[in-house]
Design a protein around this motif. Structure first.
Motif, PDB file in Angstrom:
ATOM      1  N   PHE A  34     -29.413  25.545 -55.957  1.00  0.00           N
ATOM      2  CA  PHE A  34     -30.216  26.014 -55.031  1.00  0.00           C
ATOM      3  C   PHE A  34     -31.240  27.194 -55.532  1.00  0.00           C
ATOM      4  N   ARG A  91     -23.575  25.403 -58.571  1.00  0.00           N
ATOM      5  CA  ARG A  91     -22.301  25.257 -58.242  1.00  0.00           C
ATOM      6  C   ARG A  91     -21.735  24.197 -58.912  1.00  0.00           C
ATOM      7  N   TYR A  94     -17.077  20.636 -56.173  1.00  0.00           N
ATOM      8  CA  TYR A  94     -16.727  20.895 -54.725  1.00  0.00           C
ATOM      9  C   TYR A  94     -15.813  21.983 -54.623  1.00  0.00           C
ATOM     10  N   GLY A  95     -16.140  23.209 -54.071  1.00  0.00           N
ATOM     11  CA  GLY A  95     -15.288  24.303 -53.711  1.00  0.00           C
ATOM     12  C   GLY A  95     -15.407  25.444 -54.474  1.00  0.00           C
ATOM     13  N   GLN A  96     -15.941  25.202 -55.645  1.00  0.00           N
ATOM     14  CA  GLN A  96     -16.087  26.106 -56.621  1.00  0.00           C
ATOM     15  C   GLN A  96     -17.106  27.021 -56.295  1.00  0.00           C
ATOM     16  N   ASN A  97     -17.149  28.163 -57.299  1.00  0.00           N
ATOM     17  CA  ASN A  97     -18.064  29.158 -56.628  1.00  0.00           C
ATOM     18  C   ASN A  97     -19.267  29.089 -56.889  1.00  0.00           C
ATOM     19  N   PHE A  98     -20.247  29.961 -56.437  1.00  0.00           N
ATOM     20  CA  PHE A  98     -21.602  29.684 -56.886  1.00  0.00           C
ATOM     21  C   PHE A  98     -22.047  30.662 -57.760  1.00  0.00           C
ATOM     22  N   VAL A  99     -23.016  30.132 -58.772  1.00  0.00           N
ATOM     23  CA  VAL A  99     -23.049  31.143 -60.017  1.00  0.00           C
ATOM     24  C   VAL A  99     -24.603  31.269 -59.994  1.00  0.00           C
ATOM     25  N   PHE A 100     -24.996  32.805 -59.905  1.00  0.00           N
ATOM     26  CA  PHE A 100     -26.494  33.189 -59.813  1.00  0.00           C
ATOM     27  C   PHE A 100     -27.050  33.378 -61.183  1.00  0.00           C
TER      28      PHE A 100
ATOM     29  N   TYR B  33     -16.297  35.198 -50.433  1.00  0.00           N
ATOM     30  CA  TYR B  33     -16.635  35.776 -51.552  1.00  0.00           C
ATOM     31  C   TYR B  33     -17.007  37.093 -51.529  1.00  0.00           C
ATOM     32  N   TYR B  35     -19.083  39.579 -54.073  1.00  0.00           N
ATOM     33  CA  TYR B  35     -20.097  39.548 -55.433  1.00  0.00           C
ATOM     34  C   TYR B  35     -20.308  41.013 -55.849  1.00  0.00           C
ATOM     35  N   PRO B  43     -26.232  38.363 -58.615  1.00  0.00           N
ATOM     36  CA  PRO B  43     -24.751  38.584 -58.069  1.00  0.00           C
ATOM     37  C   PRO B  43     -23.708  37.921 -59.031  1.00  0.00           C
ATOM     38  N   LEU B  45     -19.634  37.065 -58.968  1.00  0.00           N
ATOM     39  CA  LEU B  45     -18.596  36.727 -58.488  1.00  0.00           C
ATOM     40  C   LEU B  45     -17.224  37.682 -58.910  1.00  0.00           C
ATOM     41  N   GLN B  48     -12.800  34.653 -54.922  1.00  0.00           N
ATOM     42  CA  GLN B  48     -13.192  33.938 -53.941  1.00  0.00           C
ATOM     43  C   GLN B  48     -12.105  33.307 -53.233  1.00  0.00           C
ATOM     44  N   LEU B 105     -24.522  29.750 -48.446  1.00  0.00           N
ATOM     45  CA  LEU B 105     -23.808  31.128 -48.649  1.00  0.00           C
ATOM     46  C   LEU B 105     -24.563  31.827 -47.639  1.00  0.00           C
TER      47      LEU B 105
END
Lengths: 110, 116
Positions: A34, A91, A94-100, B33, B35, B43, B45, B48, B105
């Protein structure tokens, strides 16, 4: 090693210019990607999802290269209102966190 | 739809004090979540939740940070005792767990914490 890397910028471009951001990720199992936009002192907001076939939304085009593990965002005909920080996000399963990523700052100048 | 609610908006404390943040996600969002966003960074984490269970807390400094989501709706994040390096914006986000909207999100406005 950072999981998502971006050129921090800042990118200073004149109105009407085309600007491109790249982002690399290290998790080869990443499933979803994303671009989020974050204005100064505001929360991040989803700009667009990135699909394997590439996708376009008005002046914005996102592309994914899984073989090279990078994502790009192209902004055409930049507007002053495009000035913001652009965050690349991946990401895993499925279901794991979003890494920025750390974000790339864009300033569009009049 | 109503957004993610967070409070307080700002908090200033001295080091070694404790602080708590509250978050109410969008109704129906099972995944929540927390962050931490340090100035100039993306951000990161902290924890979660899915419903009231922890999915990932691998990056939560458990010696000083704790979080709970007892009824699977709203959540609190606590820091005790705070350190100078905890100065950051604490963002709460929620999302659908399944379906085509699961990839988006929704963030709250965040709590800006300053530790002096």
């Amino acid at each position: 090693r950072k999981e998502v890397e971006q050129d921090p910028g800042p990118f200073n471009v004149p109105e009407g210019a085309t600007v491109a951001f790249n982002c690399t990720y290290s998790n080869s199992a990443s499933q979803s990607f994303f671009w989020y936009r974050q204005d100064c002192r505001k929360e991040p907001k989803l700009l667009m999802s990135v699909y394997s076939s590439g996708n376009e939304d008005g002046r914005f085009t996102a592309q994914l290269n899984r073989a090279s593990q990078y994502i790009s965002l192209l902004i055409r005909d930049s507007k002053l209102s495009d000035s913001a920080t652009y965050l690349c996000v991946e990401r895993g399963n499925y279901g794991q966190n979003f890494v920025f990523g750390p974000g790339t700052r864009l300033s569009v100048l009049p | 739809e109503a957004g993610v609610a967070q409070s307080p908006r700002y908090k200033i404390i001295e080091k070694r004090q404790s602080v708590a943040f509250w978050c109410n996600p969008i109704s129906g969002h099972a995944t929540l979540y927390w962050y931490q966003q340090i100035l100039g960074q993306g951000p990161k984490l902290l924890i979660q939740f899915q419903n009231n269970g922890v999915v990932d807390d691998s990056q939560l400094p458990k010696d000083r940070f704790s979080a709970e989501r007892l009824k699977g709706v709203d959540s609190t994040l606590k820091i005790q005792p705070a350190k100078l390096e905890d100065s950051a914006v604490y963002l709460c986000a929620s999302s659908w767990t399944r379906g085509p909207r699961a990839g988006k999100l929704f963030f709250g406005s965040g709590t800006q914490l300053s530790v002096l």
